[in-house]
Every structure is written in structure tokens, then in C-alpha cells.
Scaffold this motif. Structure first.
Motif, PDB file in Angstrom:
ATOM      1  N   ALA A  38       0.849  -1.187   0.000  1.00  0.00           N
ATOM      2  CA  ALA A  38       0.000   0.000   0.000  1.00  0.00           C
ATOM      3  C   ALA A  38       0.890   1.244   0.000  1.00  0.00           C
ATOM      4  N   PRO A  39       0.371   2.378  -0.434  1.00  0.00           N
ATOM      5  CA  PRO A  39       1.168   3.606  -0.465  1.00  0.00           C
ATOM      6  C   PRO A  39       1.759   3.932   0.902  1.00  0.00           C
ATOM      7  N   GLY A  40       3.056   4.172   0.936  1.00  0.00           N
ATOM      8  CA  GLY A  40       3.711   4.551   2.169  1.00  0.00           C
ATOM      9  C   GLY A  40       3.975   3.415   3.130  1.00  0.00           C
ATOM     10  N   LYS A  41       3.665   2.177   2.702  1.00  0.00           N
ATOM     11  CA  LYS A  41       3.861   1.027   3.578  1.00  0.00           C
ATOM     12  C   LYS A  41       4.815   0.033   2.945  1.00  0.00           C
ATOM     13  N   GLU A  42       5.343  -0.846   3.754  1.00  0.00           N
ATOM     14  CA  GLU A  42       6.228  -1.884   3.252  1.00  0.00           C
ATOM     15  C   GLU A  42       5.417  -3.000   2.594  1.00  0.00           C
ATOM     16  N   ARG A  43       6.101  -3.721   1.725  1.00  0.00           N
ATOM     17  CA  ARG A  43       5.457  -4.865   1.085  1.00  0.00           C
ATOM     18  C   ARG A  43       5.151  -5.919   2.144  1.00  0.00           C
ATOM     19  N   GLU A  44       3.942  -6.476   2.085  1.00  0.00           N
ATOM     20  CA  GLU A  44       3.560  -7.457   3.091  1.00  0.00           C
ATOM     21  C   GLU A  44       3.033  -8.729   2.455  1.00  0.00           C
ATOM     22  N   ALA A  72      -1.836 -26.947 -15.221  1.00  0.00           N
ATOM     23  CA  ALA A  72      -2.006 -27.111 -16.663  1.00  0.00           C
ATOM     24  C   ALA A  72      -1.922 -25.778 -17.394  1.00  0.00           C
ATOM     25  N   LYS A  73      -2.376 -24.715 -16.717  1.00  0.00           N
ATOM     26  CA  LYS A  73      -2.319 -23.370 -17.312  1.00  0.00           C
ATOM     27  C   LYS A  73      -1.112 -22.593 -16.807  1.00  0.00           C
ATOM     28  N   ASN A  74      -0.308 -23.243 -15.959  1.00  0.00           N
ATOM     29  CA  ASN A  74       0.868 -22.572 -15.388  1.00  0.00           C
ATOM     30  C   ASN A  74       0.482 -21.237 -14.763  1.00  0.00           C
ATOM     31  N   SER A  75      -0.581 -21.277 -13.975  1.00  0.00           N
ATOM     32  CA  SER A  75      -1.122 -20.045 -13.399  1.00  0.00           C
ATOM     33  C   SER A  75      -1.501 -20.248 -11.935  1.00  0.00           C
ATOM     34  N   VAL A  76      -1.483 -19.165 -11.206  1.00  0.00           N
ATOM     35  CA  VAL A  76      -1.919 -19.125  -9.820  1.00  0.00           C
ATOM     36  C   VAL A  76      -2.922 -18.000  -9.689  1.00  0.00           C
ATOM     37  N   TYR A  77      -3.912 -18.199  -8.828  1.00  0.00           N
ATOM     38  CA  TYR A  77      -4.993 -17.236  -8.689  1.00  0.00           C
ATOM     39  C   TYR A  77      -5.137 -16.792  -7.239  1.00  0.00           C
ATOM     40  N   LEU A  78      -5.602 -15.571  -7.066  1.00  0.00           N
ATOM     41  CA  LEU A  78      -5.954 -15.055  -5.745  1.00  0.00           C
ATOM     42  C   LEU A  78      -7.410 -14.619  -5.795  1.00  0.00           C
ATOM     43  N   GLN A  79      -8.259 -15.363  -5.108  1.00  0.00           N
ATOM     44  CA  GLN A  79      -9.669 -15.012  -5.006  1.00  0.00           C
ATOM     45  C   GLN A  79      -9.847 -14.133  -3.773  1.00  0.00           C
ATOM     46  N   MET A  80     -10.318 -12.926  -4.005  1.00  0.00           N
ATOM     47  CA  MET A  80     -10.495 -11.961  -2.931  1.00  0.00           C
ATOM     48  C   MET A  80     -11.986 -11.740  -2.714  1.00  0.00           C
ATOM     49  N   ASN A  81     -12.475 -12.105  -1.554  1.00  0.00           N
ATOM     50  CA  ASN A  81     -13.883 -11.920  -1.214  1.00  0.00           C
ATOM     51  C   ASN A  81     -14.015 -10.982  -0.013  1.00  0.00           C
ATOM     52  N   ALA A  82     -15.157 -10.396   0.120  1.00  0.00           N
ATOM     53  CA  ALA A  82     -15.431  -9.501   1.245  1.00  0.00           C
ATOM     54  C   ALA A  82     -14.309  -8.477   1.415  1.00  0.00           C
ATOM     55  N   VAL A  83     -13.929  -7.851   0.324  1.00  0.00           N
ATOM     56  CA  VAL A  83     -12.789  -6.938   0.375  1.00  0.00           C
ATOM     57  C   VAL A  83     -13.111  -5.702   1.214  1.00  0.00           C
ATOM     58  N   LYS A  84     -12.052  -5.117   1.751  1.00  0.00           N
ATOM     59  CA  LYS A  84     -12.172  -3.943   2.614  1.00  0.00           C
ATOM     60  C   LYS A  84     -11.300  -2.822   2.038  1.00  0.00           C
ATOM     61  N   PRO A  85     -11.580  -1.583   2.402  1.00  0.00           N
ATOM     62  CA  PRO A  85     -10.739  -0.481   1.909  1.00  0.00           C
ATOM     63  C   PRO A  85      -9.258  -0.676   2.248  1.00  0.00           C
ATOM     64  N   GLU A  86      -8.974  -1.309   3.363  1.00  0.00           N
ATOM     65  CA  GLU A  86      -7.580  -1.532   3.748  1.00  0.00           C
ATOM     66  C   GLU A  86      -6.883  -2.593   2.896  1.00  0.00           C
ATOM     67  N   ASP A  87      -7.620  -3.254   2.009  1.00  0.00           N
ATOM     68  CA  ASP A  87      -7.009  -4.180   1.059  1.00  0.00           C
ATOM     69  C   ASP A  87      -6.451  -3.447  -0.163  1.00  0.00           C
ATOM     70  N   THR A  88      -6.699  -2.160  -0.246  1.00  0.00           N
ATOM     71  CA  THR A  88      -6.186  -1.381  -1.364  1.00  0.00           C
ATOM     72  C   THR A  88      -4.667  -1.399  -1.384  1.00  0.00           C
ATOM     73  N   ALA A  89      -4.105  -1.812  -2.500  1.00  0.00           N
ATOM     74  CA  ALA A  89      -2.647  -1.947  -2.630  1.00  0.00           C
ATOM     75  C   ALA A  89      -2.310  -2.407  -4.038  1.00  0.00           C
TER      76      ALA A  89
END
Length: 121
Positions: A38-44, A72-89
């Protein structure tokens, strides 16, 4: 090379699915993680999935975010549910050849370019 995609603007409480595709690198033999900064924060650390499929999550996203992989698709996914403003990054995918996952960014050898996630209240 890792390519992250799927970011965007979403309202609080909504869902978003991020993708990380690899080229020239085989995800099936790697541990893959998502980090965010997030802006002004370290990578977490957000979440990771090991070569054997063991998952690890940061406390802040447990029960809301989930990681999965499609070898098979050589891919990884991140499913984000119930997101919050603090998830902005900016969300980054990362990979390492080690068997176990790590919550330390320096443990990962390969990084994607990041994709912006903005959660409005």
C-alpha cells in the motif's frame, strides 16, 4: 517471467480475482505467493501455496482470500472476497523454487510487475 493481472476498482464487500501467469518458468515445481504494498507502507505477505499444495495466509485475509493453482495453465490465482478499503494496494505475485512457502519477500526469486487493487468504501 511472471505476469499479474485482474486488478481494478471494487466496492467494499465485493470480490475480485487476480491471476498470475508464468512464462519460461514452471509453477508446478514452485512455491508461489502473493504480496501487496500500500502507499507509504512496506510490502507485506498475503498468501502462498507450496509445491505440495499447502497454503499459508496472513491473519488479515484469513477467511476472505484464497489462493489456488492450475498447473495445466501454469497459473496461480488469488480469489479476494469480502474486500475492505484496507485491502487497497498493488498486488504482486512471486515464486521460489523451495519446497516450503515463506512469508518473507526476500525468500522469493521471481516477481511479477504488480496489479493495482482499489477498494472503495
Amino acid at each position: 517471467q511472471l505476469q499479474a493481472s485482474g486488478g481494478g476498482l471494487v466496492q467494499a464487500g465485493g470480490s475480485l480475482r487476480l491471476s498470475c501467469a508464468a512464462s519460461g518458468y514452471t509453477f508446478s515445481s514452485a512455491t508461489v505467493a502473493w504480496f501487496r504494498q500500500a502507499p507509504g507502507k512496506e510490502r507485506e505477505f498475503v498468501t502462498a501455496i507450496s509445491r505440495s499444495g499447502v497454503r499459508d495466509h496472513a491473519d488479515s485475509v484469513k477467511g476472505r482470500f484464497s489462493i489456488s493453482r492450475d498447473n495445466a495453465k501454469n497459473s496461480v490465482y488469488l480469489q479476494m472476497n469480502a474486500v475492505k478499503p484496507e485491502d487497497t494496494a498493488i498486488y504482486y505475485c512471486a515464486a521460489r523454487s523451495g519446497f516450503a512457502s515463506s512469508q518473507m519477500a526476500r525468500a522469493y526469486d521471481y516477481w511479477g510487475q504488480g496489479t493495482q487493487v482499489t477498494v472503495s468504501s
